[in-house]
Design an enzyme around this catalytic site. Structure first.
Site, mmCIF file in Angstrom:
data_model
loop_
_atom_site.group_PDB
_atom_site.id
_atom_site.type_symbol
_atom_site.label_atom_id
_atom_site.label_comp_id
_atom_site.label_asym_id
_atom_site.label_seq_id
_atom_site.Cartn_x
_atom_site.Cartn_y
_atom_site.Cartn_z
ATOM 1 N N GLU B 68 0.836 -1.200 0.000
ATOM 2 C CA GLU B 68 0.000 0.000 0.000
ATOM 3 C C GLU B 68 0.869 1.248 0.000
ATOM 4 O O GLU B 68 0.502 2.279 -0.570
ATOM 5 C CB GLU B 68 -0.941 0.011 1.208
ATOM 6 C CG GLU B 68 -2.047 -1.029 1.163
ATOM 7 C CD GLU B 68 -1.610 -2.399 1.641
ATOM 8 O OE1 GLU B 68 -0.426 -2.550 2.049
ATOM 9 O OE2 GLU B 68 -2.447 -3.319 1.622
ATOM 10 N N HIS B 137 -9.175 -6.435 10.661
ATOM 11 C CA HIS B 137 -9.995 -6.478 9.443
ATOM 12 C C HIS B 137 -11.438 -6.066 9.706
ATOM 13 O O HIS B 137 -12.315 -6.366 8.914
ATOM 14 C CB HIS B 137 -10.013 -7.894 8.855
ATOM 15 C CG HIS B 137 -8.692 -8.405 8.393
ATOM 16 N ND1 HIS B 137 -7.733 -8.869 9.241
ATOM 17 C CD2 HIS B 137 -8.163 -8.497 7.145
ATOM 18 C CE1 HIS B 137 -6.678 -9.247 8.543
ATOM 19 N NE2 HIS B 137 -6.910 -9.029 7.273
#
Lengths: 77, 343
Positions: B68, B137
């Site tokens: 990322e 998550h």
């Protein structure tokens, strides 16, 4: 006369159960031929189910209930 | 067969609505491209880029390596030179490694350059838990992103808004963080909230950034939600209606800019406020909305505002532990009754 909406035998290859993740129409709704009527899920892969002909949708298998390839999940009346 | 065909109705999931919006923009604006992990051939782990790779090819729909830091930094650079990247941070929880690109570069470049170098990018990212995916998550982090000046932040609760907000986000010259809730996405393995699937026009249309929606009108108590909690609030309102309590449900839709006028108009009318947010409770959206009501609608408040949010602890993996901690309709209804002095 009602037409069965079956999950195609060759929609996925592995011998695993699928589920309806979402019906995109309500039970009793009118649908057109070719309308996307449901999204299916096998493991984490999504598949689509379209209406084989126009008519009124009768839902036979609710979301999250496992079925096998080839099973009839709805009817078009 | 004599069936009146409802040709106008076309229900879509949020996933499909997002993909349709992006595809529409890509067709008429060659500057738009998509970047992210598994957004190409797979169509996105949340289904929101399905069909794009097949239509537009690998040059405009780029599967990236798992960094990322690299690809969100690259998206910022692309935006600075005039491209319009739609970049996916697969789970918002992963923001740590790319936050410098987001909040020091994307959020500030327009300001630093005196408006000469805007950053027209969309950062789309999945949020929310409820399906046992544990603490890395399952977070929402709405407050984290809404806190930082220079970023617009939107949170669709249904497919209609998802398409219209995505079109607005891509066309906006500012960086827009587009936070989509996994429980609303229409993916089976995440569960599916039925209300998130609704009728989506095939034509293009914009849902303006910065405008809340009144999801249900009422006069007795204001329930404010965003994303998944809008649906919990609607369920709570249906329960309260059986007790002759008419709750008004506001779907914030955008956090930045925040539609303060719509919230205040409702609170001034009802005098009672409950905010439902599945992000952590402290220092977040729920506190901000209550502060707004306290600052600007204090004379009209008939009871202390309440909030229903996730407690300030890491999100448990075990569903038996996670579920009871999440906001739900029963908790929101109970909070509403508390503002009304009933039980």
């Amino acid at each position: 006369m009602a037409t069965a909406v079956a999950v195609p035998q060759d929609l996925w290859e592995e011998d695993m159960p699928g589920i309806i993740s979402a019906w995109l129409f309500e039970d009793g709704d009118a649908v057109r031929q070719g309308d996307l009527i449901a999204e299916l899920m096998v493991e984490k892969t999504a598949y689509e189910l379209t209406a084989p002909e126009a008519g009124r949708l009768k839902i036979l298998v609710q979301p999250e209930v496992p079925f096998q390839r080839g099973d009839v999940v709805a009817q078009i009346e | 067969m004599n069936v009146p065909l409802n040709r106008t109705k076309r229900n879509l999931t949020i996933a499909k609505a997002m993909a349709e919006a992006i595809a529409g923009e890509m067709r008429h604006d060659p500057a738009v491209l998509v970047l992210g992990e598994d957004i190409g051939k797979l169509g996105g782990v949340f289904g929101n880029t399905r069909g794009l790779y097949e239509e537009f090819g690998a040059a405009r729909v780029k599967d990236t390596p798992i960094s990322e830091t690299a690809f969100i930094g690259a998206a910022v650079g692309m935006a600075c030179v005039g491209m319009k990247p739609v970049v996916e941070l697969m789970f918002v929880d992963f923001f740590g490694v790319c936050m410098d690109a987001i909040y020091n570069l994307a959020a500030k470049n327009c300001y630093f350059s005196g408006g000469q170098s805007p950053v027209p990018m969309v950062l789309m990212t999945s949020v929310g838990g409820g399906y046992g995916d544990a603490g890395q998550h399952s977070q929402c982090l709405y407050g984290t992103f809404a806190h930082l000046p220079g970023l617009k932040v939107v949170v669709p609760s249904n497919a209609y808004d998802a398409k219209g907000l995505m079109l607005s986000a891509i066309r906006d010259p500012n960086p827009v963080v587009y936070m989509f809730h996994k429980a609303l996405q229409g993916m089976g393995w995440l569960g599916t909230v039925k209300g998130a699937i609704n009728d989506v026009p095939e034509d293009e249309y914009l849902v303006p950034i910065g405008k809340a929606a009144i999801a249900r009108a009422g006069r007795d108590v204001t329930l404010v939600g965003l994303g998944a909690t809008v649906h919990h609030a609607l369920d709570a309102a249906a329960e309260l209606a059986k007790e002759n309590v008419e709750a008004e449900v506001i779907d914030l839709r955008s956090l930045v800019p925040l539609d303060r006028e719509t919230v205040l108009a409702s609170v001034r009318k009802t005098g009672r406020l409950v905010v439902a947010d599945d992000d952590y409770q402290s220092f977040g959206v729920s506190g901000e909305i209550i502060a707004l009501a306290s600052e600007a609608a204090f004379p009209q408040l008939k009871a202390a505002p309440r909030r229903v949010a996730f407690p300030d602890i890491p999100i448990p993996f075990s569903p038996a532990l996670e579920r009871p901690l999440l906001p739900d309709a029963a908790k929101i209804a109970a909070a509403a009754r508390a503002t009304l002095g009933t039980k």
